[in-house]
Write an enzyme that holds these catalytic residues in place. Structure first.
Site, PDB file in Angstrom:
ATOM      1  N   GLU A 244      49.630  33.708  64.786  1.00  0.00           N
ATOM      2  CA  GLU A 244      48.248  33.470  64.334  1.00  0.00           C
ATOM      3  C   GLU A 244      47.901  34.467  63.222  1.00  0.00           C
ATOM      4  O   GLU A 244      47.285  34.116  62.216  1.00  0.00           O
ATOM      5  CB  GLU A 244      47.287  33.630  65.519  1.00  0.00           C
ATOM      6  CG  GLU A 244      45.835  33.484  65.102  1.00  0.00           C
ATOM      7  CD  GLU A 244      44.863  33.338  66.265  1.00  0.00           C
ATOM      8  OE1 GLU A 244      45.317  33.250  67.422  1.00  0.00           O
ATOM      9  OE2 GLU A 244      43.651  33.312  65.997  1.00  0.00           O
ATOM     10  N   ARG A 270      34.676  34.893  28.528  1.00  0.00           N
ATOM     11  CA  ARG A 270      33.312  35.443  28.525  1.00  0.00           C
ATOM     12  C   ARG A 270      33.245  36.655  27.580  1.00  0.00           C
ATOM     13  O   ARG A 270      34.039  37.601  27.733  1.00  0.00           O
ATOM     14  CB  ARG A 270      32.928  35.867  29.950  1.00  0.00           C
ATOM     15  CG  ARG A 270      31.596  36.552  30.063  1.00  0.00           C
ATOM     16  CD  ARG A 270      30.469  35.556  29.992  1.00  0.00           C
ATOM     17  NE  ARG A 270      29.161  36.194  30.110  1.00  0.00           N
ATOM     18  CZ  ARG A 270      28.020  35.573  29.867  1.00  0.00           C
ATOM     19  NH1 ARG A 270      28.020  34.295  29.502  1.00  0.00           N
ATOM     20  NH2 ARG A 270      26.885  36.202  30.001  1.00  0.00           N
TER      21      ARG A 270
END
Ligand SMILES: Cc1cc2nc3c(=O)[nH]c(=O)nc-3n(C[C@H](O)[C@H](O)[C@H](O)COP(=O)(O)OP(=O)(O)OC[C@H]3O[C@@H](n4cnc5c(N)ncnc54)[C@H](O)[C@@H]3O)c2cc1C
Length: 382
Positions: A244, A270
């Site tokens: 997990e 940008r």
């Protein structure tokens, strides 16, 4: 090492799965996020293609493939930010409990449906008063003839609302010493009287995934629904938690890689003060630092994966990777959002969604602090 795990066959599989995601998953992500739910048909389509539980033996509906295929599925789903579609949780975290510890009857009853996406799975450990301290759970299962009667409450359960079958951690012996020896895992089917699903919890991220409360009120299940042996539940959980954690780490690693990629694009286009914002030395150094940490994470992860595939004990190493890569991913999320300025705070910029989604990684499957506790124990310090 890790990357050499993959052959040409794996690459072909990866390319096909990416095409599948682009066609069947990516176009629906926004709608699923709004509904906080992945429709059943999407699960079934995945199952039809063999993308659920590929590792499962053919007699139970899998294709007997290696765990590398699960890794590819988890990586590529993370890459398109579809983690909330909890295929990894269902396939690689919960189905293995039934496969490893289930009776022949339980395996035949549930695994083929799990592989087709007809039986959705959840694992219910956490309670309102017991998360990290799992042995403090209070949900009780009392033997009554050939049944168990379950009473208690679970919370934060992924797939909790949609699940057809839950692996529920219960106390079968509340007086056991140490307490963890009193924990057992019991399979509870949706629709069993006394098994009620509570509300879907509102979350800051992972909007697709349903995360729910589960209630058990005098819920009677046949004693044959016990998974494995009574009193062995904690051991089973500790065993499967390693895989997990590995799945959680993939999400963190891939998340960091993707956030850096999209930020690199942004800082080149940008402009501020007449220059691309990525060309300011401070920002360029931040990006260089992130790229370095991400590369370190990838190398560590691939090495860990190779260990896992070879069947080595990964308890210490997976705990190291879980906390470090989980925290690294969150550092990357913070810095990448910062580089987007105000746009990073806006929903239409995907970096804001990444930022919210990855926050849970340092919490579920064992918090950063618990991972350090495990490592310290393995080092003989605690
Ligand atoms: C998105 C999401 C999905 C989840 N899915 C599932 C699921 O499917 N099934 C399931 O059973 N659970 C699930 N969980 C629950 C998750 O496993 C728990 O939240 C986690 O184990 C932490 O437990 P807790 O929330 O009770 O925090 P607590 O255990 O109360 O911890 C609170 C804080 O105290 C710290 N702390 C606790 N003990 C120690 C210690 N000994 N030393 C130092 N610090 C400590 C923790 O690290 C944490 O920072 C999910 C959680 C989230 C957020």
């Amino acid at each position: 090492m890790g990357r050499q795990i993959y052959t040409e066959e794996h690459d072909i599989f990866r390319a096909a799965f990416k095409r599948y995601l682009e066609k069947e998953v990516v176009p629906h992500l926004e709608e699923w996020e709004e509904n906080h739910e992945v429709p059943r048909e999407a699960w079934k389509k995945m199952g039809e293609q063999g993308y659920i539980c590929p590792w499962l033996e053919e007699e139970y509906g899998g294709s007997g493939a290696g765990f590398e295929y699960s890794i590819i599925i988890n990586e590529e789903m993370s890459r398109v930010r579809a983690n909330g579609f909890s295929v990894g949780l269902h396939s690689d975290i919960i189905a293995p409990y039934i496969n490893s510890f289930g009776s022949e009857e339980q395996k035949a009853k549930y695994l083929p449906g799990a592989a087709t996406g007809d039986i959705l799975l959840a694992v219910a450990m956490t309670e309102p008063d017991a998360g990290s301290d799992l042995q403090a759970i209070r949900t009780r299962a009392v033997k009554d003839g050939d049944h168990y009667v379950i009473n208690g409450q679970k919370t934060f359960i992924s797939n909790g609302y949609c699940c057809d079958l839950a692996v529920v951690a219960c106390k079968t012996d509340p007086n056991a010493k140490p307490a963890y020896k009193g924990i057992s895992l019991i399979l509870v089917e949706a629709g069993t009287p006394g098994f009620n699903k509570g509300r879907r919890l509102q979350k800051m991220g992972l909007q697709i995934q349903d995360t729910a409360e589960l209630y058990f009120e005098d819920c009677r299940v046949p004693a044959t629904n016990l998974l494995g042996q009574e009193g062995r539940g904690f051991y089973y959980l500790m065993d499967k938690l390693q895989q997990e954690r590995l799945i959680a780490i993939i999400r963190a690693q891939v998340g960091a890689e993707e956030m850096l990629k999209l930020t690199m694009d942004y800082v080149k286009q940008r402009h501020a003060f007449g220059k691309p914002i990525g060309s300011f030395q401070h920002n360029a150094f931040k990006l260089a630092e992130m790229a370095t940490e991400i590369e370190l994470g990838r190398t560590f992860f691939d090495d860990l994966l190779a260990d896992h595939l070879e069947g080595r004990n990964i308890v210490k190493k997976v705990s190291m990777a879980k906390w470090w890569i989980g925290e690294m991913c969150n550092r990357v999320a913070y810095q990448c959002l910062q580089l987007h300025g105000g746009y990073g705070f806006m929903d239409e910029y995907v970096i804001s969604k990444w930022y919210r989604d990855v926050r849970a990684i340092t919490i579920y499957a064992g918090t950063t602090e618990i991972m350090k506790q495990v490592i310290a124990r393995e080092m003989g310090l605690l």
